[in-house]
Design a protein around this motif. Structure first.
Motif, PDB file in Angstrom:
ATOM      1  N   UNK A 181       2.089   5.274   7.087  1.00 50.90           N
ATOM      2  CA  UNK A 181       2.126   3.820   7.303  1.00 50.90           C
ATOM      3  C   UNK A 181       1.867   3.522   8.775  1.00 50.90           C
ATOM      4  N   UNK A 182       0.741   2.868   9.028  1.00 53.59           N
ATOM      5  CA  UNK A 182       0.392   2.396  10.375  1.00 53.59           C
ATOM      6  C   UNK A 182       0.112   0.912  10.201  1.00 53.59           C
ATOM      7  N   UNK A 183       0.788   0.072  10.966  1.00 52.47           N
ATOM      8  CA  UNK A 183       0.680  -1.381  10.742  1.00 52.47           C
ATOM      9  C   UNK A 183      -0.738  -1.915  10.855  1.00 52.47           C
ATOM     10  N   UNK A 227       0.834  -1.204   0.000  1.00 54.67           N
ATOM     11  CA  UNK A 227       0.000   0.000   0.000  1.00 54.67           C
ATOM     12  C   UNK A 227       0.873   1.259   0.000  1.00 54.67           C
ATOM     13  N   UNK A 228       2.046   1.207   0.635  1.00 55.78           N
ATOM     14  CA  UNK A 228       2.964   2.354   0.533  1.00 55.78           C
ATOM     15  C   UNK A 228       3.459   2.500  -0.911  1.00 55.78           C
ATOM     16  N   UNK A 229       3.633   1.385  -1.618  1.00 59.08           N
ATOM     17  CA  UNK A 229       4.027   1.467  -3.035  1.00 59.08           C
ATOM     18  C   UNK A 229       2.922   2.127  -3.861  1.00 59.08           C
ATOM     19  N   UNK A 230       1.662   1.807  -3.549  1.00 58.59           N
ATOM     20  CA  UNK A 230       0.538   2.474  -4.225  1.00 58.59           C
ATOM     21  C   UNK A 230       0.579   3.963  -3.903  1.00 58.59           C
ATOM     22  N   UNK A 231       0.809   4.294  -2.633  1.00 57.35           N
ATOM     23  CA  UNK A 231       0.831   5.710  -2.218  1.00 57.35           C
ATOM     24  C   UNK A 231       1.958   6.478  -2.902  1.00 57.35           C
ATOM     25  N   UNK A 232       3.092   5.808  -3.142  1.00 53.65           N
ATOM     26  CA  UNK A 232       4.229   6.467  -3.812  1.00 53.65           C
ATOM     27  C   UNK A 232       4.025   6.559  -5.320  1.00 53.65           C
ATOM     28  N   UNK A 254      -6.985 -12.166  10.126  1.00 54.14           N
ATOM     29  CA  UNK A 254      -6.927 -12.388   8.683  1.00 54.14           C
ATOM     30  C   UNK A 254      -6.293 -11.249   7.906  1.00 54.14           C
ATOM     31  N   UNK A 255      -5.498 -10.408   8.592  1.00 53.40           N
ATOM     32  CA  UNK A 255      -4.842  -9.288   7.898  1.00 53.40           C
ATOM     33  C   UNK A 255      -3.697  -9.811   7.046  1.00 53.40           C
ATOM     34  N   UNK A 256      -3.727  -9.479   5.753  1.00 53.70           N
ATOM     35  CA  UNK A 256      -2.646  -9.934   4.857  1.00 53.70           C
ATOM     36  C   UNK A 256      -1.733  -8.796   4.429  1.00 53.70           C
ATOM     37  N   UNK A 257      -2.229  -7.564   4.470  1.00 52.80           N
ATOM     38  CA  UNK A 257      -1.387  -6.405   4.123  1.00 52.80           C
ATOM     39  C   UNK A 257      -1.170  -5.607   5.412  1.00 52.80           C
ATOM     40  N   UNK A 258       0.102  -5.491   5.857  1.00 43.46           N
ATOM     41  CA  UNK A 258       0.371  -4.876   7.152  1.00 43.46           C
ATOM     42  C   UNK A 258       0.420  -3.345   7.096  1.00 43.46           C
ATOM     43  N   UNK A 259      -0.589  -2.764   6.472  1.00 44.62           N
ATOM     44  CA  UNK A 259      -0.788  -1.311   6.443  1.00 44.62           C
ATOM     45  C   UNK A 259      -2.283  -1.164   6.738  1.00 44.62           C
TER      46      UNK A 259
END
Ligand code: 5GP
Ligand code: ZN
Length: 112
Positions: free
Chosen positions: A45-47, A5-10, A91-96
């Motif tokens: 970014x918040x886990x 998700x940080x890659x999407x944000x960038x 069930x969290x798979x993306x740690x953002x």
């Protein structure tokens, strides 16, 4: 640490953007589980929800404000489901930290 998700944000990864402001981004889930399925994330970014503290809790109200706005814009007037998967058992798979908004059909309860 790389975070999708940080890659999407960038801007390094594309997304179908529905809303953006200085602190929040909303975009369609790439693998939708309902006719309407989008994600709302903080730009910071918040886990996970577990990392919400008095110093950063303001983002939660910003996110819910965006959820309400998009639910109206997308005509989810019959209701919708907000899901936050937190940690492994959640069930969290993306740690953002992200909130799923699902709509356009009726939802089962309880979740599996
Ligand atoms: P979680 O399982 O962590 O609660 O949810 C992660 C969500 O992110 C999943 O519903 C998955 O489909 C979505 N997702 C994962 N990678 C991408 C991506 O690159 N783009 C988009 N738009 N959604 C993604
Ligand atoms: Zn991130």
């Amino acid at each position: 640490m790389s975070c999708i998700f940080c890659e999407i944000l960038k801007g390094n990864l594309g997304c179908h953007k529905l809303y953006e402001d200085e602190s929040v981004l909303a975009f369609k889930d790439v693998n939708p589980k309902a006719p309407v399925h989008f994600l709302v994330i903080p730009k910071e970014h918040i886990n996970s929800v577990e990392a919400i503290l008095p110093e950063n809790m303001d983002i939660i109200s910003r996110i819910f404000n965006v959820i309400n706005k998009l639910a109206k814009d997308l005509n989810l007037s019959n209701g919708f489901r907000i899901v936050n998967n937190c940690g492994e058992d959640g069930g969290q798979t993306v740690p953002h930290m992200h909130f799923h908004i699902l709509g356009g059909r009726s939802m089962a309860w309880p979740p599996g």
